[in-house]
Design an enzyme around this catalytic site. Sequence first.
Site, PDB file in Angstrom:
ATOM      1  CG  LEU A  25      -5.941 -42.185  -1.614  1.00 19.44           C
ATOM      2  CD1 LEU A  25      -6.295 -42.620  -0.193  1.00 19.44           C
ATOM      3  CD2 LEU A  25      -5.640 -43.390  -2.489  1.00 19.44           C
ATOM      4  CG  LEU A  66      -8.371 -22.968 -12.176  1.00 21.50           C
ATOM      5  CD1 LEU A  66      -9.582 -22.338 -11.494  1.00 21.50           C
ATOM      6  CD2 LEU A  66      -7.454 -21.841 -12.654  1.00 21.50           C
ATOM      7  CE1 TYR A  79      -8.662 -21.456  -6.783  1.00 20.72           C
ATOM      8  CE2 TYR A  79      -6.541 -20.950  -5.787  1.00 20.72           C
ATOM      9  CZ  TYR A  79      -7.293 -21.580  -6.769  1.00 20.72           C
ATOM     10  OH  TYR A  79      -6.663 -22.338  -7.730  1.00 20.72           O
TER      11      TYR A  79
END
Length: 204
Positions: A108, A121, A165
């Site tokens: 969504l 990514l 990250y």
Amino acid sequence: MSVVSTLPFLKPVYMSPPISPGRQRRHTLPASEFRSLSPEDAISVFEIEREAFISVSGECPLYLDEVRHFLNLCPELSLGWFEEGRLVAFIIGSLWDQEKLNMDALTLHKPHGTTVHIHVLAVHRTFRQQGKGSILMWRYLQYLRCLPFVRRAMLMCEDFLVPFYEKCGFKVQGPCEITVGTLAFFGMQFPVRGHAFMRRNSGC
């Protein structure tokens, strides 16, 4: 008009080497360009993603129909890195409106949300180990600072990607409630701050 076209972090960036006086380029494509993705880029996106993820985990964060879905709904939340017209790395995001990601977040887009959910990514295999993933993520996060409605970015990743990250500035939020088959994930978050400063000093 796309939001992207007015924002500096997604304007084409040219990094062509100096050309000697007696030598001319044989084409007019920029050596390096960052821009938002369009539905026409979906197949190139999926080919890179499929090779990057299925070979490692057997699953893709987004399949081709889902790539097209998000590039139609919110192309301004994507970013592609092109070398002489060829896609070499990309990020696809959408908006989310809850404190944590759940299964609905996988498909969504919530137009009034203030959280950018980074779905994927990926870097083309011939361009890995060159720091392109980190550079692309930095540019993407700087771009998000130019969007006044964005308060944070969130993603989920497997444990071996957590250090990558973290180096990009994300903080671990703990185990994610989402599982895909036998795969488990950690939720990570990046606070998007400095909207007024960025708009005042970068033309956002």
